[in-house]
Design a protein around this motif. Sequence first.
Motif, mmCIF file in Angstrom:
data_model
loop_
_atom_site.group_PDB
_atom_site.id
_atom_site.type_symbol
_atom_site.label_atom_id
_atom_site.label_comp_id
_atom_site.label_asym_id
_atom_site.label_seq_id
_atom_site.Cartn_x
_atom_site.Cartn_y
_atom_site.Cartn_z
ATOM 1 N N PHE A 68 0.827 -1.202 0.000
ATOM 2 C CA PHE A 68 0.000 0.000 0.000
ATOM 3 C C PHE A 68 0.864 1.256 0.000
ATOM 4 O O PHE A 68 0.551 2.231 -0.708
ATOM 5 N N ALA A 69 1.953 1.253 0.798
ATOM 6 C CA ALA A 69 2.844 2.416 0.844
ATOM 7 C C ALA A 69 3.476 2.664 -0.519
ATOM 8 O O ALA A 69 3.617 3.821 -0.947
ATOM 9 N N LEU A 70 3.825 1.596 -1.211
ATOM 10 C CA LEU A 70 4.428 1.727 -2.541
ATOM 11 C C LEU A 70 3.431 2.308 -3.533
ATOM 12 O O LEU A 70 3.740 3.261 -4.269
ATOM 13 N N LYS A 318 -12.093 11.809 -12.695
ATOM 14 C CA LYS A 318 -12.666 10.462 -12.732
ATOM 15 C C LYS A 318 -11.561 9.415 -12.907
ATOM 16 O O LYS A 318 -11.589 8.360 -12.280
ATOM 17 N N ILE A 319 -10.589 9.737 -13.801
ATOM 18 C CA ILE A 319 -9.466 8.819 -14.009
ATOM 19 C C ILE A 319 -8.645 8.677 -12.732
ATOM 20 O O ILE A 319 -8.207 7.572 -12.369
ATOM 21 N N LYS A 320 -8.458 9.781 -12.021
ATOM 22 C CA LYS A 320 -7.680 9.740 -10.771
ATOM 23 C C LYS A 320 -8.372 8.871 -9.723
ATOM 24 O O LYS A 320 -7.725 8.056 -9.052
ATOM 25 N N LEU A 321 -9.687 9.057 -9.588
ATOM 26 C CA LEU A 321 -10.445 8.243 -8.641
ATOM 27 C C LEU A 321 -10.439 6.775 -9.044
ATOM 28 O O LEU A 321 -10.233 5.887 -8.197
ATOM 29 N N ILE A 326 -8.604 1.155 -8.446
ATOM 30 C CA ILE A 326 -7.997 -0.036 -9.063
ATOM 31 C C ILE A 326 -6.814 -0.513 -8.235
ATOM 32 O O ILE A 326 -6.653 -1.710 -7.976
ATOM 33 N N GLY A 327 -5.967 0.427 -7.801
ATOM 34 C CA GLY A 327 -4.815 0.061 -6.974
ATOM 35 C C GLY A 327 -5.234 -0.526 -5.648
ATOM 36 O O GLY A 327 -4.681 -1.541 -5.196
ATOM 37 N N LEU A 328 -6.227 0.095 -5.019
ATOM 38 C CA LEU A 328 -6.724 -0.399 -3.727
ATOM 39 C C LEU A 328 -7.338 -1.785 -3.886
ATOM 40 O O LEU A 328 -7.101 -2.682 -3.051
ATOM 41 N N PHE A 329 -8.095 -1.968 -4.959
ATOM 42 C CA PHE A 329 -8.702 -3.276 -5.213
ATOM 43 C C PHE A 329 -7.624 -4.338 -5.464
ATOM 44 O O PHE A 329 -7.757 -5.485 -5.004
ATOM 45 N N SER A 330 -6.558 -3.966 -6.151
ATOM 46 C CA SER A 330 -5.467 -4.914 -6.433
ATOM 47 C C SER A 330 -4.801 -5.389 -5.155
ATOM 48 O O SER A 330 -4.469 -6.572 -5.009
ATOM 49 N N ILE A 331 -4.614 -4.453 -4.210
ATOM 50 C CA ILE A 331 -4.000 -4.819 -2.924
ATOM 51 C C ILE A 331 -4.909 -5.766 -2.152
ATOM 52 O O ILE A 331 -4.460 -6.794 -1.626
#
Length: 376
Positions: A68-70, A318-321, A326-331
């Motif tokens: 998450f930090a990365l 919207k792209i930023k959100l 996507i990153g949070l879901f991947s983690i």
Amino acid sequence: MKKILFRKLLLDYLKFFIISLFSASIIIWVFQAVNFLDIMIEDGRDYTVYIKYSLLSLPKIINKIYPFALFFSLFYVTTKYETNNELIIFWNFGVHKIELINFIMKISLIFMVVQILLASLIVPSTQDIARSFLRSSSVNFFGNFIKPQRFNDTIKNVTIYSEKKDSDGNLFNLYLKKETDINNFQITYAKKGFFKEINKFPILVLFDGQTITVKDGQTTNIGFTKSDFPLKNIETNTMTYTKTQELSTKNLFLCIEIIQKTKSDIIKTNIENCSKQNLNNIYKEFYKRLIVPLYIPLLTLVPLLLIISSKESSNYNKIKLLTFLIGLFSIIFSETTIRFVSEIFLFNFTISIIPIIIFLFLYLFFLKNFSIRKFN
């Protein structure tokens, strides 16, 4: 010039990553250390054991926070570069977007190797060392774990109850039960008692009571005005055996190999927790150490979705959100897949290649959006 730009970007990534990683880890460690202190006090352990045990839990926390930090560091710095128009400098000096992606992808491999080393070598080793402190230490602060009006069973095979306790450490209206085996036990009642040490061995001194002993079906009752209840060579009920997560990665490999070669349900090995009944947990631990870090390259590419569009675009927010989600879901997904690991090799293999497939899909997506051309 390109090298200078990439070096500056990398330093900003690393700086924010290190700060966020250790800041979050220390905050979590402090809260966990407070919980450890309560456990150590109730268990009567020495403070040196508490300090060593709590410090050795820090690598495990860092390993958990690492992905998450990365991701958050890359997401934040990339957003900051776009907001401050610093990415335009890259494009003006001839840096193609696919070059930036390739650069981050190479760096991600280093981050991945670091987490593999952390998860497979450092964390199991520190966890085993921490557990060894509990295995080799003894209960020192006996007066601490005796809580009034509670049955205290910290000491193995011994239950102690006290109605009240004064500021000097004196215990009143005590009940003690010591079990030698299933059918043999000893029950002692006393009006008063306190702990003291004789030749560094703890003794509970009791006054005005009686001891009932049950041995081989026979009961004896002995009254006393003063009696010593020795607590020499005691053990606690705290788990001190080696857990699966504390096994070295080498032993995990050896255990899997031994189990696969052994047809019998009985496994003959010196490796603790190496059994067919525990095979599922062994596979999960193996997956957690060597497969979950494969999501690191994916997590480093996801923030680069932000460079698809500039901040002037109407759909940039919207792209930023979407990028953050996507990153949070991947983690979350990477941690969730551990539960699906089973003893079926084909199923485990399918789960293991998911991060590679998603990574390749994302990289092809970038190649499609950013035309490939020869770079000077």
